[in-house]
Design an enzyme around this catalytic site. Structure first.
Site, PDB file in Angstrom:
ATOM      1  N   ASN A  91      -2.093  -6.847  -9.062  1.00 55.44           N
ATOM      2  CA  ASN A  91      -1.402  -6.868  -7.760  1.00 55.44           C
ATOM      3  C   ASN A  91      -1.807  -8.117  -6.993  1.00 55.44           C
ATOM      4  OD1 ASN A  91      -0.758  -4.364  -8.637  1.00 55.44           O
ATOM      5  ND2 ASN A  91      -2.090  -3.270  -7.229  1.00 55.44           N
ATOM      6  N   ASP A  92      -3.099  -8.371  -6.973  1.00 54.74           N
ATOM      7  CA  ASP A  92      -3.566  -9.563  -6.279  1.00 54.74           C
ATOM      8  C   ASP A  92      -3.450 -10.812  -7.147  1.00 54.74           C
ATOM      9  OD1 ASP A  92      -4.219  -8.795  -3.649  1.00 54.74           O
ATOM     10  OD2 ASP A  92      -5.910  -7.654  -4.419  1.00 54.74           O
ATOM     11  N   CYS A 114      -6.070  -2.637 -14.011  1.00 50.68           N
ATOM     12  CA  CYS A 114      -5.873  -1.530 -13.084  1.00 50.68           C
ATOM     13  C   CYS A 114      -4.831  -1.856 -12.004  1.00 50.68           C
ATOM     14  CB  CYS A 114      -7.189  -1.113 -12.434  1.00 50.68           C
ATOM     15  SG  CYS A 114      -7.918  -2.408 -11.433  1.00 50.68           S
ATOM     16  N   ARG A 137     -10.459   3.648  -5.530  1.00 52.60           N
ATOM     17  CA  ARG A 137     -10.433   2.729  -4.368  1.00 52.60           C
ATOM     18  C   ARG A 137     -11.162   3.422  -3.219  1.00 52.60           C
ATOM     19  NH1 ARG A 137      -4.749   1.845  -6.090  1.00 52.60           N
ATOM     20  NH2 ARG A 137      -4.416  -0.395  -6.331  1.00 52.60           N
ATOM     21  N   ARG A 150     -14.936   1.353  -7.328  1.00 51.27           N
ATOM     22  CA  ARG A 150     -14.850  -0.005  -6.789  1.00 51.27           C
ATOM     23  C   ARG A 150     -15.440  -0.030  -5.389  1.00 51.27           C
ATOM     24  NH1 ARG A 150      -9.135  -2.803  -5.813  1.00 51.27           N
ATOM     25  NH2 ARG A 150      -9.147  -1.508  -3.954  1.00 51.27           N
ATOM     26  N   GLU A 173      -8.963 -10.815 -10.197  1.00 48.41           N
ATOM     27  CA  GLU A 173      -7.728 -10.747  -9.404  1.00 48.41           C
ATOM     28  C   GLU A 173      -7.516 -12.014  -8.583  1.00 48.41           C
ATOM     29  OE1 GLU A 173      -7.793  -7.339  -6.773  1.00 48.41           O
ATOM     30  OE2 GLU A 173      -9.936  -7.527  -6.409  1.00 48.41           O
ATOM     31  N   HIS A 208       0.792  -1.209   0.000  1.00 52.71           N
ATOM     32  CA  HIS A 208       0.000   0.000   0.000  1.00 52.71           C
ATOM     33  C   HIS A 208       0.833   1.271   0.000  1.00 52.71           C
ATOM     34  CE1 HIS A 208      -3.156   2.761   0.684  1.00 52.71           C
ATOM     35  NE2 HIS A 208      -3.870   1.861   0.061  1.00 52.71           N
ATOM     36  N   ARG A 268       2.203 -10.021  -1.187  1.00 56.04           N
ATOM     37  CA  ARG A 268       2.642  -8.773  -1.823  1.00 56.04           C
ATOM     38  C   ARG A 268       3.179  -7.767  -0.816  1.00 56.04           C
ATOM     39  NH1 ARG A 268      -3.191  -6.145  -3.714  1.00 56.04           N
ATOM     40  NH2 ARG A 268      -2.251  -4.108  -3.479  1.00 56.04           N
TER      41      ARG A 268
HETATM   42  C1  PEP Z   1      -5.038  -5.187  -7.683  1.00 54.49           C
HETATM   43  O1  PEP Z   1      -5.142  -6.124  -6.890  1.00 54.49           O
HETATM   44  O2  PEP Z   1      -4.326  -5.237  -8.704  1.00 54.49           O
HETATM   45  C2  PEP Z   1      -5.749  -3.925  -7.440  1.00 54.49           C
HETATM   46  C3  PEP Z   1      -5.780  -2.972  -8.359  1.00 54.49           C
HETATM   47  O3  PEP Z   1      -6.362  -3.772  -6.233  1.00 54.49           O
HETATM   48  P1  PEP Z   1      -5.624  -3.379  -4.860  1.00 54.49           P
HETATM   49  O4  PEP Z   1      -4.205  -3.025  -5.191  1.00 54.49           O
HETATM   50  O5  PEP Z   1      -6.412  -2.266  -4.300  1.00 54.49           O
HETATM   51  O6  PEP Z   1      -5.749  -4.662  -4.095  1.00 54.49           O
HETATM   52 MG    MG Z   2      -6.709  -6.090  -5.405  1.00 53.46          MG
END
Ligand code: PEP
Ligand code: MG
Length: 584
Positions: free
Chosen positions: A458-459, A506, A300, A336, A435, A193, A469
């Protein structure tokens, strides 16, 4: 002092040379001591003084921040100020000093422990969560008692490079952006984050530096290279001059990119891609526009839930979404629904700690578990649809039943609004994040049920490769070009195209210029990213032909390892965009 170089992960690009500010988040170690009757008066006076100083600090902070922040964030400070007048906290501590003959630190610690236990026993999970406020205020008084400095990003006076073990999402709410030149943290990875946040604020950052907090003192000269994740502490003259040169070159390149702002993201053979911004706060919309983005591909919304004494009301949801929609109009805004849990603190504080939060009750699972909270948010979003071009996005959908349940709740909310005569866009488009590997694997089944896909790499990468992560020790394994990840992306793309729905990405992968041509070749038509990356990706898009991008994607797909795929991608960028390659 000798020069020291630390290598971590480049989290947000830019090169900064400045003075360090070490954010010391260690708890004050309390020495509880017995005192004699004669010392009671002094200890009580010391305690009361520390309470007064704490109050003055918070009042000052409130005054300063009310200029920069809206009212919604100020009342967290008001809650803390009120606690400083609370009998349970103040009178009990004084009583404890007098009756137990304890010094002020020991007495305060005892009081906080008792209050915390009382909170733990409260049924109402929301009230139970307020324990954190009491602990926070206790820590502040304690620091004032023992003469420690208060450690909050809001209290940084001069421009500084913040060195910290890690930063909490809530730090951003009180952060004075003009004072923070760069971040460097022990913890974190590219998609943690803190890293995402640094990029969205346009603050250069290096994370995952392991022990940087042990090497730096406040006031040290430090260089942060957020492109390569390097931090130099007390640089020698030669290093200093070298980085000064790099800094100038980087700034010049950024200015060059700025010239693309008004130009469309269109390939040499006329294929248009939508480059959009990811935002977390309504204020960020203008920055997306200024960087040449066409809309918000990911808003977000969990930031609405963070660090506040009450859940957001429908009105607060509505106002935030309306603001974003109006500012971005006529461009679209993809909102989202909240993704609380995992790496984001917030409501989950009120629940028992989960052993594996990333695999736990988060995102759509949490929404379906707490339908009243979900419905309030959906009402806010639907009402805001009449003020702009809003789309709805569900996070962490893992399969069909979950999607059906979410749809059912949305239908109920729509019906409620109709019954109440409240206007909303009946045609509002609904998409899902892909994701979780299970969703990618059944993307053909999901595609016919929704209006668009947005891939959250990311997920998706975290779950596909089983890499936390957040964990800096396994960050080296986190590889977007892993053949397993690429096959999933290809599968999702095929499903989206077959169902003729738009395909967005995204996750952070979308904002890396190294991957831009590959993603075009794989068929992504919307790429949403941190604002600072938009000009970089636009430069790549405007310099390739779709034909070449498809060929590159095919070549990449044939590579048996991530390392070989990366080499192929790097060679492509070096040959086609030597100027970008030099800055990567
Ligand atoms: C992701 O998981 O790629 C995403 C965009 O959501 P977040 O980073 O908020 O989990
Ligand atoms: Mg995510």
């Amino acid at each position: 002092m000798d020069e020291k170089i630390y290598r971590g992960i480049g989290a947000s690009p830019g090169i900064v040379i400045g003075r360090a500010y070490l954010l010391d988040r260690r708890k004050v170690v309390v020495a509880g001591q017995r005192i004699g009757e004669v010392n009671v008066k002094d200890e009580v006076a010391c305690f009361k003084k520390a309470v007064e100083v704490s109050k003055a600090q918070l009042e000052e902070l409130k005054k300063r921040l009310s200029k920069d922040l809206g009212k919604s964030h100020i009342y967290i400070l008001e809650t803390l100020i009120m606690l400083l007048e609370d009998k349970m906290l103040i009178d009990s501590t004084v009583k404890r000093i007098k009756e137990s003959l304890l010094n002020a630190e020991g007495a305060l610690k005892g009081t906080i422990t008792v209050i915390a236990q009382k909170f733990d026993a409260i049924e109402d999970e929301y009230l139970r969560g307020r324990k954190h406020d009491v602990e926070q205020i206790g820590e502040r008084i304690m620091r004032n008692l023992v003469g420690h400095k208060q450690e909050s990003l809001a209290e940084i006076g001069n421009e500084a490079v913040v060195i910290a073990h890690d930063l909490a999402p809530t730090d951003t709410l009180v952060m004075r952006k003009d004072k923070i030149l760069a971040f460097a943290t022990d913890a974190g990875s590219r998609t943690s984050h803190t890293a995402i946040l640094a990029r969205s604020l346009g603050i250069p950052a290096a994370v995952g530096l392991n022990k940087i907090t042990e090497a730096v003192k406040t006031g040290d000269v430090v260089i942060v290279d957020g492109i390569h994740g390097v931090v130099v502490v007390s640089p020698e003259e030669e290093t200093f001059l070298d980085f000064l040169k790099k800094q100038r070159r980087y700034k010049y390149f950024e200015q060059e990119l700025d010239k693309l702002r008004e130009l469309p993201a269109e390939t040499l053979d006329g294929h248009v891609v939508h480059l959009q911004g990811n935002i977390e706060l309504p204020d960020e919309v203008m920055s997306v526009v200024e960087h040449g983005g066409t809309g918000i591909g990911l808003y977000r919304t969990e930031f609405l839930f963070l660090d506040r004494p009450k859940l957001p009301t429908e009105e607060e949801h509505y106002n935030a979404y309306r603001q974003v929609a109006e500012k971005a109009a006529p461009q679209e805004v993809v909102i989202r629904t909240f993704d609380v849990g995992g790496d984001k603190i917030g409501l989950m504080d009120n629940f028992e700690k989960e052993a594996n939060p990333a695999l736990g009750l988060r995102a759509i699972r949490f929404s379906l578990y707490k339908k009243d909270i979900f419905k309030t948010q959906l009402r806010g979003i639907l009402r805001a649809t009449v003020h702009g071009n809003i789309k709805l996005l569900y996070p962490m959908i893992s399969g069909i039943p979950e999607l059906h349940e979410a749809k059912k709740v949305l239908d109920e909310v729509k019906q409620e609004l109709r019954n109440e005569g409240i206007a909303f866009d009946e045609q509002v488009k609904v998409g899902i994040m892909i994701e979780i590997p299970s969703a990618a694997m059944i993307s053909d089944l999901l595609a016919v049920e929704v209006d668009f896909f947005s891939v959250g790499t990311n997920d998706l990468i975290q779950y596909t490769l089983a890499i936390d992560r957040q964990n800096e020790h396994v960050a080296y394994l986190y590889e977007p070009l892993d053949p397993a990840v690429l096959r999933l992306l290809k599968q999702v793309s095929a499903a989206a195209h077959h169902a003729r729905i738009p395909l967005a990405m995204c996750g952070e992968m979308a904002g890396d210029p190294l991957y831009a041509a590959i993603l075009l070749g794989l068929g992504f038509d919307h790429l949403s990213m941190n604002v600072a990356s938009i000009p970089w990706v636009k430069k790549v898009v405007r310099s390739v032909r779709m034909y070449d991008a498809v060929e590159l994607a095919q070549l990449i797909m044939q590579q048996p390892t991530a390392a070989l795929a990366r080499k192929t991608a790097e060679t492509f960028v070096q040959e086609r965009f030597p100027d970008i390659a030099a800055e990567l």
